[in-house]
Design an enzyme around this catalytic site. Sequence first.
Site, PDB file in Angstrom:
ATOM      1  N   GLY A 158      30.700  16.683   7.077  1.00 50.60           N
ATOM      2  CA  GLY A 158      31.168  15.617   6.211  1.00 50.60           C
ATOM      3  C   GLY A 158      32.487  15.886   5.529  1.00 50.60           C
ATOM      4  O   GLY A 158      32.735  15.394   4.429  1.00 50.60           O
ATOM      5  N   ARG A 284      25.150  17.298  17.720  1.00 48.19           N
ATOM      6  CA  ARG A 284      24.219  16.329  17.137  1.00 48.19           C
ATOM      7  C   ARG A 284      24.806  14.941  17.298  1.00 48.19           C
ATOM      8  O   ARG A 284      25.941  14.765  17.741  1.00 48.19           O
ATOM      9  CB  ARG A 284      24.042  16.617  15.646  1.00 48.19           C
ATOM     10  CG  ARG A 284      25.386  16.651  14.901  1.00 48.19           C
ATOM     11  CD  ARG A 284      25.256  16.591  13.420  1.00 48.19           C
ATOM     12  NE  ARG A 284      26.516  16.795  12.723  1.00 48.19           N
ATOM     13  CZ  ARG A 284      27.466  15.883  12.564  1.00 48.19           C
ATOM     14  NH1 ARG A 284      27.297  14.667  13.074  1.00 48.19           N
ATOM     15  NH2 ARG A 284      28.583  16.157  11.918  1.00 48.19           N
TER      16      ARG A 284
END
Length: 419
Positions: A158, A284
Site C-alpha cells: 500500500g 497476490r
Amino acid sequence: MSTPLLLFVESNTTGTGRQFAQRARALGAEPVLLSADPGRYPYAAQDELRTVIVDTADDDALWTAVQHLAATARIAGVLSSSEYYVATAAALAARLALPGPCADAVRACRDKSVQRRTLAEAGVPVPWFSVAGEVAEAVAAAQWRAAPVVVKPVQGSGSLGVRLCRDAGEVAAHARTLLDATVNERGLSTPAQILVEQYLTGPEFSVEVFGEHAVVSVAKHVGAPPVFVEMGHDVPAVLPAPEAAALVDSAVHAVKALGLGWGAAHVELRLDGGVARVIEVNPRLAGGMIPELVRRALGVDLVGAQVRAGLGLPVDLTDTSGAAGAASIRFLTATADAVLSDTDAAEAAALAVPGVVDAALYRPPGTRVAPAEDFRGRLGHVIAVAADPAQSAEAADTARALGLATALEHTPIRQAMPA
C-alpha cells in the site's frame, strides 16, 4: 458429508476480503478466518463468518489450530487476501498437500531486495537499485547515482514507507526512520534493510496476471511526490501496441523468473522510454479494488478465480458476460486539513453522475482528515463504467470532484492559541 472448509489466514482490511468469503460460500465451501484479531475486519461479524482466534505469526500455533479444524471437517484449501500472509497461507497449503503457489517463491518474492536481484539476473527490466542496511549505505548509494531516489522498505504494502528523497539529507532522514522500525503496521517483524532505487518518471501501470497469463493492463494514477499514493485506476489501459506488448512481456517474464505461475500476481511497472521496467511483483490479487474494476469492465471475476484455484477447481478466465467495456475508480483524498461534513450528500452527488455505479465514504461526519501519505489516507471511492476507458475516467473524475466538494469543509484546523 460435512461442508468443506476454505481457510483464510487473516485478510486485507479493505477491498476484496469480504468477496473472498462470499465466493467461497457460493462454491459450497465454508470460509473460516484464522486471525489474531478478527475485530480488525468488520465484515467478519457482519457476515457471520466463522473465525478462529490464533496467533497467525506463530507457525506452531497456526498449525495446531488447523489440525483441530481438520479433525472435524475436510479442509479444501488455504488462501489469504493479505499481502502480509500470502507466504504463510502458501506454506500451510503445501503442508496439507493442497493447491497453492510455491511457498519459497512467494516468501522470496515478498522481499523486494531478493525479488529485484532475481529479476535483474533473469534479464527482466528493473530500475537500478541498491540494498542498504545502514543509513550511511543509503546515502552513499544516492550520492553515487545522484538523487533524487526512491527509498522504501524491502517488505510492505500500500505504498507504506515509499518516499522520494531529493538530496542526501532527505535520504538519511527517511532511511533512519525505516531502519529504526522493527515491526510493521501489522506488528510483524521487519527486515533491517531498505531499497534505494532509481526514480522513474514515466507513466505507471499494472498487469494483472493469473498463472502465466496476462489478463489485463491497468492504467494507474499516482499522487504527487514525495509520496506515491495510488489515486485511481482505469481498466483497461489504452496504449500503443508496442508499449502494451512491452508491459505484458515484462510482467509475464517476471512472474516466470520468480517461480510463481499459480493463481494471481499483481505486477507494477513504469514505462521508461519504450522499456517496461518492473517496479515490483506482488504474489497476490491486486488491491485498490482493481479486481472489481476487472469484473465490471471485462466480466472476468479474479476473486472467484483465485478462490476456485484455492479449492482445486477449474478456472475459466474467458467468461465476459456482463462486461461494460471499461471501468475506472478514483479515491477521495483531502488536499489540505479538513473536516468531513455531509457524507450521505457526497455519496448522492457522486452517484448522480451518469456512469457512476458505486460511491462510498469510509469515515463518519465530523472526522478530521489530512492529505494522504499512503492508502490509509483515502477517504472513499467512486467507480464508473462505460463503453471505453476515456468515458469511464471522465465520469469518475467528475464524481470524485463533486464528492470532495460536498464532503469536505476546508476550514484550517488550528490548535487554540494560549491566552
